[in-house]
Structure formats: structure tokens, C-alpha cells
Design a protein around this motif. Structure first.
Motif, PDB file in Angstrom:
ATOM      1  N   THR A  22     -40.381 -37.792 -38.454  1.00  9.75           N
ATOM      2  CA  THR A  22     -41.259 -38.818 -39.011  1.00  9.75           C
ATOM      3  C   THR A  22     -40.484 -39.885 -39.775  1.00  9.75           C
ATOM      4  O   THR A  22     -40.722 -41.085 -39.610  1.00  9.75           O
ATOM      5  CB  THR A  22     -42.301 -38.158 -39.934  1.00  9.75           C
ATOM      6  OG1 THR A  22     -43.012 -37.165 -39.191  1.00  9.75           O
ATOM      7  CG2 THR A  22     -43.282 -39.186 -40.473  1.00  9.75           C
ATOM      8  N   TRP A  54     -42.554 -33.355 -37.537  1.00 13.94           N
ATOM      9  CA  TRP A  54     -41.543 -32.768 -38.394  1.00 13.94           C
ATOM     10  C   TRP A  54     -40.301 -32.406 -37.581  1.00 13.94           C
ATOM     11  O   TRP A  54     -40.379 -32.167 -36.373  1.00 13.94           O
ATOM     12  CB  TRP A  54     -42.077 -31.525 -39.080  1.00 13.94           C
ATOM     13  CG  TRP A  54     -43.289 -31.731 -39.928  1.00 13.94           C
ATOM     14  CD1 TRP A  54     -44.499 -31.127 -39.795  1.00 13.94           C
ATOM     15  CD2 TRP A  54     -43.417 -32.613 -41.056  1.00 13.94           C
ATOM     16  NE1 TRP A  54     -45.371 -31.567 -40.755  1.00 13.94           N
ATOM     17  CE2 TRP A  54     -44.741 -32.471 -41.548  1.00 13.94           C
ATOM     18  CE3 TRP A  54     -42.550 -33.502 -41.697  1.00 13.94           C
ATOM     19  CZ2 TRP A  54     -45.205 -33.189 -42.646  1.00 13.94           C
ATOM     20  CZ3 TRP A  54     -43.015 -34.216 -42.803  1.00 13.94           C
ATOM     21  CH2 TRP A  54     -44.325 -34.055 -43.258  1.00 13.94           C
ATOM     22  N   TYR A  99     -44.897 -34.981 -52.147  1.00 13.73           N
ATOM     23  CA  TYR A  99     -45.350 -35.444 -50.834  1.00 13.73           C
ATOM     24  C   TYR A  99     -45.070 -34.367 -49.795  1.00 13.73           C
ATOM     25  O   TYR A  99     -44.242 -33.489 -49.989  1.00 13.73           O
ATOM     26  CB  TYR A  99     -44.640 -36.748 -50.454  1.00 13.73           C
ATOM     27  CG  TYR A  99     -43.134 -36.650 -50.420  1.00 13.73           C
ATOM     28  CD1 TYR A  99     -42.446 -36.383 -49.239  1.00 13.73           C
ATOM     29  CD2 TYR A  99     -42.383 -36.827 -51.587  1.00 13.73           C
ATOM     30  CE1 TYR A  99     -41.065 -36.283 -49.213  1.00 13.73           C
ATOM     31  CE2 TYR A  99     -41.002 -36.736 -51.568  1.00 13.73           C
ATOM     32  CZ  TYR A  99     -40.345 -36.469 -50.381  1.00 13.73           C
ATOM     33  OH  TYR A  99     -38.978 -36.365 -50.358  1.00 13.73           O
ATOM     34  N   HIS A 100     -45.777 -34.452 -48.682  1.00 11.69           N
ATOM     35  CA  HIS A 100     -45.592 -33.489 -47.609  1.00 11.69           C
ATOM     36  C   HIS A 100     -44.310 -33.836 -46.845  1.00 11.69           C
ATOM     37  O   HIS A 100     -44.106 -34.981 -46.455  1.00 11.69           O
ATOM     38  CB  HIS A 100     -46.781 -33.520 -46.653  1.00 11.69           C
ATOM     39  CG  HIS A 100     -48.081 -33.197 -47.318  1.00 11.69           C
ATOM     40  ND1 HIS A 100     -49.291 -33.256 -46.671  1.00 11.69           N
ATOM     41  CD2 HIS A 100     -48.367 -32.803 -48.594  1.00 11.69           C
ATOM     42  CE1 HIS A 100     -50.256 -32.911 -47.502  1.00 11.69           C
ATOM     43  NE2 HIS A 100     -49.726 -32.645 -48.678  1.00 11.69           N
ATOM     44  N   THR A 101     -43.472 -32.841 -46.641  1.00  9.87           N
ATOM     45  CA  THR A 101     -42.219 -33.070 -45.926  1.00  9.87           C
ATOM     46  C   THR A 101     -41.916 -31.852 -45.070  1.00  9.87           C
ATOM     47  O   THR A 101     -42.646 -30.854 -45.114  1.00  9.87           O
ATOM     48  CB  THR A 101     -41.063 -33.352 -46.916  1.00  9.87           C
ATOM     49  OG1 THR A 101     -39.900 -33.716 -46.174  1.00  9.87           O
ATOM     50  CG2 THR A 101     -40.765 -32.131 -47.776  1.00  9.87           C
ATOM     51  N   ASP A 145     -50.148 -35.647 -55.429  1.00  8.90           N
ATOM     52  CA  ASP A 145     -49.666 -35.061 -54.183  1.00  8.90           C
ATOM     53  C   ASP A 145     -50.153 -35.936 -53.033  1.00  8.90           C
ATOM     54  O   ASP A 145     -51.360 -36.080 -52.834  1.00  8.90           O
ATOM     55  CB  ASP A 145     -50.202 -33.630 -54.030  1.00  8.90           C
ATOM     56  CG  ASP A 145     -49.499 -32.855 -52.930  1.00  8.90           C
ATOM     57  OD1 ASP A 145     -48.624 -33.438 -52.269  1.00  8.90           O
ATOM     58  OD2 ASP A 145     -49.837 -31.679 -52.720  1.00  8.90           O
ATOM     59  N   VAL A 146     -49.208 -36.539 -52.299  1.00  4.65           N
ATOM     60  CA  VAL A 146     -49.574 -37.480 -51.239  1.00  4.65           C
ATOM     61  C   VAL A 146     -49.040 -36.983 -49.901  1.00  4.65           C
ATOM     62  O   VAL A 146     -48.277 -36.014 -49.830  1.00  4.65           O
ATOM     63  CB  VAL A 146     -49.048 -38.899 -51.550  1.00  4.65           C
ATOM     64  CG1 VAL A 146     -49.692 -39.439 -52.805  1.00  4.65           C
ATOM     65  CG2 VAL A 146     -47.523 -38.908 -51.694  1.00  4.65           C
ATOM     66  N   ASP A 147     -49.405 -37.673 -48.827  1.00  2.46           N
ATOM     67  CA  ASP A 147     -49.055 -37.183 -47.502  1.00  2.46           C
ATOM     68  C   ASP A 147     -47.683 -37.650 -47.031  1.00  2.46           C
ATOM     69  O   ASP A 147     -47.054 -36.984 -46.214  1.00  2.46           O
ATOM     70  CB  ASP A 147     -50.119 -37.592 -46.479  1.00  2.46           C
ATOM     71  CG  ASP A 147     -50.282 -39.102 -46.359  1.00  2.46           C
ATOM     72  OD1 ASP A 147     -49.884 -39.817 -47.302  1.00  2.46           O
ATOM     73  OD2 ASP A 147     -50.808 -39.563 -45.331  1.00  2.46           O
ATOM     74  N   LYS A 148     -47.206 -38.800 -47.508  1.00  5.64           N
ATOM     75  CA  LYS A 148     -45.965 -39.362 -46.981  1.00  5.64           C
ATOM     76  C   LYS A 148     -44.971 -39.685 -48.091  1.00  5.64           C
ATOM     77  O   LYS A 148     -45.352 -40.023 -49.211  1.00  5.64           O
ATOM     78  CB  LYS A 148     -46.251 -40.633 -46.172  1.00  5.64           C
ATOM     79  CG  LYS A 148     -46.989 -40.392 -44.869  1.00  5.64           C
ATOM     80  CD  LYS A 148     -47.124 -41.686 -44.086  1.00  5.64           C
ATOM     81  CE  LYS A 148     -47.805 -41.467 -42.755  1.00  5.64           C
ATOM     82  NZ  LYS A 148     -47.912 -42.724 -41.976  1.00  5.64           N
ATOM     83  N   THR A 177     -45.401 -43.255 -49.497  1.00  7.40           N
ATOM     84  CA  THR A 177     -46.445 -43.393 -50.517  1.00  7.40           C
ATOM     85  C   THR A 177     -45.935 -42.908 -51.869  1.00  7.40           C
ATOM     86  O   THR A 177     -46.183 -43.530 -52.914  1.00  7.40           O
ATOM     87  CB  THR A 177     -47.687 -42.596 -50.113  1.00  7.40           C
ATOM     88  OG1 THR A 177     -48.100 -42.971 -48.801  1.00  7.40           O
ATOM     89  CG2 THR A 177     -48.833 -42.834 -51.090  1.00  7.40           C
ATOM     90  N   SER A 178     -45.201 -41.798 -51.840  1.00  4.38           N
ATOM     91  CA  SER A 178     -44.607 -41.275 -53.074  1.00  4.38           C
ATOM     92  C   SER A 178     -43.654 -42.297 -53.683  1.00  4.38           C
ATOM     93  O   SER A 178     -43.655 -42.532 -54.890  1.00  4.38           O
ATOM     94  CB  SER A 178     -43.873 -39.966 -52.767  1.00  4.38           C
ATOM     95  OG  SER A 178     -43.182 -39.488 -53.892  1.00  4.38           O
TER      96      SER A 178
END
Length: 290
Positions: free
Chosen positions: A99, A128, A185-187, A212-215, A218-219
Motif C-alpha cells: 500500500t 499489505w 494507524y493500520h499497517t 486510531d486511523v486507517d492509513k 492520515t496519521s
């Protein structure tokens, strides 16, 4: 059975729904039903059962659905080998891209390659890094771009390394981190494990995750607006000024580095477009691609 039929079986087995399958393949439902009936007539068996809860496959249908991936891959290889017999640089490159690389490097890289080889097309799958290395293992892609270290026995090229930073709008001290708001963030699991292990080595309290964000992007933007600190790869921060960065290190003072790799099944180098692409990436300065 032609290629379209195998694709129908593969998609229907995944979706378990006629409407979704017809939509995914740009078919009308009557046309989809007709193709399935034709397959059943060809093999002399019932392939699917339809009920209120969707589509279920008979044992014979499940066997054919499992064969679909192998048949589609074989047809793809045949097409590629036929095109490869010509000296023209043409065909479709199948890429699996993490990503982060998709967002920040891939568009510029593909544009440069397309400028040099205008008849080459691309089919890009993103996700991922662990998903992309799986696609490479299964030979579903010609080339994969991944973050982190994974087991791989094929062709492999280290593209670049980047430190991982504690980034914040205002200066902060490492010893204060457990009491400061963190933007998580999600990683991929690889990076998450690295960061979690570093935290466990240095702190007894869990991080104070306030957002807590998705990308990661965004963080980064929230951090730049002073909403907390974030733990981010260096390349993501290269366009920001007036932020404070602290590179995280091992206990013996070595910087913790995240690596970006290009991996590919070596047998694919026999294909002209794959070999040209791999060589192109190897001679391109990825750090300076906008």
C-alpha cells in the motif's frame, strides 16, 4: 470450456452469489446462468445448487472451481510465452504492490516505464506486504514490491532503506511518550511487530493511543496539525517541514531500518517485459521519483 468459463467458476466460487458474480464479470444473470448450464452439459454433472442462502457447489463443482485457478494461470503463461516469441516489447505486467509503495512511488515509476515502453500495460494488485509476497509465491504476479523482510528464494533486489521516526509537531522527549497522545494507524504486521517490540523494550506502560486511523498518511496529517505524535517511516515524512523527528533505535544504539524490496520468480525473467521492467527498476533512482 474456454477462459471465460474458468473465470466464471473462479468468481462464483469466491462470491457464492449469482448477482455479485454477474456484476463482477459484466454479465447479465441470464447469460451467467446459461454459461453454467452449458458447463454442466459439457461435463455431464451438476456444478452448483441455488437456494435462499446463495450458491453452493456440488463436489464435482468444487473440484472444477479448484482447477480454475490453475487453468487460468496456465492460459496466462501461454499468452505471455507467445508474445515473448516476438521482439516487440508488448503485453501486460502483473504487479503486486504494498500500500505504501502504491501511494508514494508506483505512479511515477510506471509513468517513466510507460514513456520508454508505450505498448506495455499494467495489472496492479495492492495490499499489505504479506499479501503481496503470497501473490509472488503463487506466481499470480510477475513482480512484487514489499516492505520488510520476508522469506523469499527467488529474485530479490533491495530498493531502499528508511529509518522509523517518532514524529511530532512540537519537541518531545522519548521518556514522556507513554503519557503523550499517539496517533496510531493500520499497517502491515511486519512493521507493527517492529514498533511493538521497540516499545516493549523501552516502556512498561502501553502507549496512550488517542486517535486510531486507517492509513499512515492520515496519521501523518493529524500529527502535522499537532494532534499527537506518530511513529512513521522516514520517506512518508520527507515532504514535511517544521516537524520534529527522533529515529528509534535498538538498545545498542543502532537505527531501526525498514527495507523496501522488489521480488520476482526468477523464471519470469525469461519474459521480455518482465526482464525489461526489473532492469528498469534497478537502474532508476526511486528516492527521487516524485
Amino acid at each position: 470450456m474456454d477462459e471465460r468459463d474458468w473465470l466464471i467458476l473462479q468468481t462464483l466460487f469466491k462470491e457464492k452469489n449469482m448477482t455479485k458474480t454477474a456484476h463482477a464479470l459484466y454479465l447479465s444473470q441470464p447469460a451467467l446462468t446459461s454459461r453454467i448450464k452449458q458447463m454442466e452439459k459439457e461435463f455431464g454433472v451438476q456444478i452448483v445448487n441455488r437456494g435462499r442462502r446463495g450458491v453452493t457447489f456440488t463436489p464435482q463443482g468444487e473440484y472444477l472451481a479448484r482447477c480454475a485457478r490453475e487453468m487460468l494461470l496456465k492460459m496466462q503463461h501461454i499468452k505471455e510465452n507467445v508474445l515473448n516469441m516476438e521482439n516487440k516489447m508488448t503485453g501486460t505486467l502483473r504487479l503486486g504492490v504494498s500500500t505504501f509503495f502504491t501511494d508514494y512511488k508506483l505512479p511515477g515509476l510506471l509513468k517513466l516505464f510507460k514513456d520508454e515502453y508505450p505498448e506495455v500495460e499494467f495489472k496492479v494488485m495492492t495490499g499489505w506486504s504479506n499479501e503481496m509476497i503470497h501473490l509472488a509465491h503463487n506466481q499470480d504476479v510477475h513482480v512484487a514490491f514489499i516492505k520488510g523482510d520476508y522469506s523469499w528464494k527467488g529474485g530479490k533486489k533491495l530498493l531502499f532503506e528508511e529509518p522509523i521516526y517518532i514524529a511530532s509537531k512540537e519537541p518531545i522527549a522519548l521518556e514522556d511518550l507513554p503519557n503523550l497522545p499517539r496517533i496510531d494507524y493500520h499497517t502491515d504486521q511486519n512493521l507493527k511487530t517492529v514498533v511493538d517490540n521497540w516499545w516493549a523494550e523501552n516502556y512498561t506502560k502501553p502507549p496512550l493511543v488517542s486517535i486510531d486511523v486507517d492509513k499512515a498518511g492520515t496519521s501523518k496529517n493529524m500529527m502535522a496539525n499537532g494532534l499527537g505524535y506518530a511513529i512513521l517511516p522516514g520517506m512518508l515524512l520527507s515532504d514535511l517541514k517544521n516537524i520534529h523527528k527522533i529515529a528509534i533505535q535498538t538498545r545498542d544504539g543502532q537505527p531501526i531500518i525498514r527495507k523496501t524490496w522488489m521480488v520476482f520468480p526468477e523464471e519470469y525473467l525469461q519474459l521480455n517485459i518482465v526482464r525489461a521492467f526489473v532492469e528498469f527498476v534497478e537502474r532508476t533512482d526511486l528516492q527521487n521519483i516524485p
